[in-house]
Design a protein around this motif. Sequence first.
Motif, PDB file in Angstrom:
ATOM      1  N   GLY A   1       0.816  -1.211   0.000  1.00  0.00           N
ATOM      2  CA  GLY A   1       0.000   0.000   0.000  1.00  0.00           C
ATOM      3  C   GLY A   1       0.849   1.259   0.000  1.00  0.00           C
ATOM      4  O   GLY A   1       0.538   2.235  -0.703  1.00  0.00           O
ATOM      5  N   THR A   2       1.930   1.242   0.771  1.00  0.00           N
ATOM      6  CA  THR A   2       2.861   2.379   0.785  1.00  0.00           C
ATOM      7  C   THR A   2       3.456   2.598  -0.601  1.00  0.00           C
ATOM      8  O   THR A   2       3.539   3.729  -1.086  1.00  0.00           O
ATOM      9  CB  THR A   2       3.987   2.139   1.818  1.00  0.00           C
ATOM     10  OG1 THR A   2       3.416   1.930   3.108  1.00  0.00           O
ATOM     11  CG2 THR A   2       4.938   3.316   1.876  1.00  0.00           C
ATOM     12  N   LEU A   3       3.852   1.508  -1.246  1.00  0.00           N
ATOM     13  CA  LEU A   3       4.423   1.593  -2.589  1.00  0.00           C
ATOM     14  C   LEU A   3       3.409   2.149  -3.590  1.00  0.00           C
ATOM     15  O   LEU A   3       3.743   3.004  -4.416  1.00  0.00           O
ATOM     16  CB  LEU A   3       4.920   0.215  -3.035  1.00  0.00           C
ATOM     17  CG  LEU A   3       5.469   0.130  -4.460  1.00  0.00           C
ATOM     18  CD1 LEU A   3       6.689   1.036  -4.640  1.00  0.00           C
ATOM     19  CD2 LEU A   3       5.808  -1.313  -4.805  1.00  0.00           C
ATOM     20  N   ILE A   4       2.174   1.709  -3.501  1.00  0.00           N
ATOM     21  CA  ILE A   4       1.131   2.217  -4.400  1.00  0.00           C
ATOM     22  C   ILE A   4       0.929   3.715  -4.179  1.00  0.00           C
ATOM     23  O   ILE A   4       0.838   4.485  -5.135  1.00  0.00           O
ATOM     24  CB  ILE A   4      -0.187   1.439  -4.210  1.00  0.00           C
ATOM     25  CG1 ILE A   4      -0.015   0.005  -4.716  1.00  0.00           C
ATOM     26  CG2 ILE A   4      -1.354   2.136  -4.918  1.00  0.00           C
ATOM     27  CD1 ILE A   4      -1.149  -0.928  -4.341  1.00  0.00           C
ATOM     28  N   GLY A   5       0.875   4.131  -2.911  1.00  0.00           N
ATOM     29  CA  GLY A   5       0.741   5.557  -2.605  1.00  0.00           C
ATOM     30  C   GLY A   5       1.900   6.361  -3.159  1.00  0.00           C
ATOM     31  O   GLY A   5       1.722   7.456  -3.708  1.00  0.00           O
ATOM     32  N   LEU A   6       3.103   5.825  -3.032  1.00  0.00           N
ATOM     33  CA  LEU A   6       4.300   6.470  -3.581  1.00  0.00           C
ATOM     34  C   LEU A   6       4.178   6.624  -5.096  1.00  0.00           C
ATOM     35  O   LEU A   6       4.428   7.701  -5.639  1.00  0.00           O
ATOM     36  CB  LEU A   6       5.542   5.634  -3.238  1.00  0.00           C
ATOM     37  CG  LEU A   6       6.816   5.937  -4.016  1.00  0.00           C
ATOM     38  CD1 LEU A   6       7.430   7.248  -3.569  1.00  0.00           C
ATOM     39  CD2 LEU A   6       7.814   4.801  -3.854  1.00  0.00           C
ATOM     40  N   LEU A   7       3.769   5.567  -5.785  1.00  0.00           N
ATOM     41  CA  LEU A   7       3.649   5.610  -7.242  1.00  0.00           C
ATOM     42  C   LEU A   7       2.578   6.605  -7.696  1.00  0.00           C
ATOM     43  O   LEU A   7       2.774   7.324  -8.680  1.00  0.00           O
ATOM     44  CB  LEU A   7       3.361   4.208  -7.788  1.00  0.00           C
ATOM     45  CG  LEU A   7       4.486   3.186  -7.601  1.00  0.00           C
ATOM     46  CD1 LEU A   7       4.027   1.799  -8.037  1.00  0.00           C
ATOM     47  CD2 LEU A   7       5.744   3.612  -8.340  1.00  0.00           C
TER      48      LEU A   7
END
Length: 141
Positions: free
Chosen positions: A122-128
């Motif tokens: 989820g953190t990675l998706i938010g970053l992207l």
Amino acid sequence: ELMIERGRKYKTLRILLLVSSIMLILGSTVLFRESKVQLPKAMSEILWSYKAWISGDGRLGKLILLNVLLFVPFGFSLALLSKRNWLVVLSGFLFSAVIEVILLKLGLGLFEYDDMISNTLGTLIGLLVARGCQQMMKYQH
């Protein structure tokens, strides 16, 4: 001077967004949870919930999705404050690990590696999403 003032306002908004996302996560995972006495201490098998979801357990699929979605605002808001992508993802992983330890120590839930994987995703998706928005803003100006 106007640009400096505008920059401060935007930074304040980004910090407020991050704090709000942290409060949302803590409220959802730790603060408003009752003690669960009869739980094992940890689910040591990595990806057990993903395997169960693939095998047809829709309830676990929903929980995985919620764990992912819960950390998207965290990754998004942290990405607006940091240019280091690796640091954003690592922060999501470490924050998730801290939550899992708190849940275990306070008897509020299991220590689950799968939750840490979902939260980091989820953190990675938010970053992207944040990086995509930043790219779109560059092209507009």
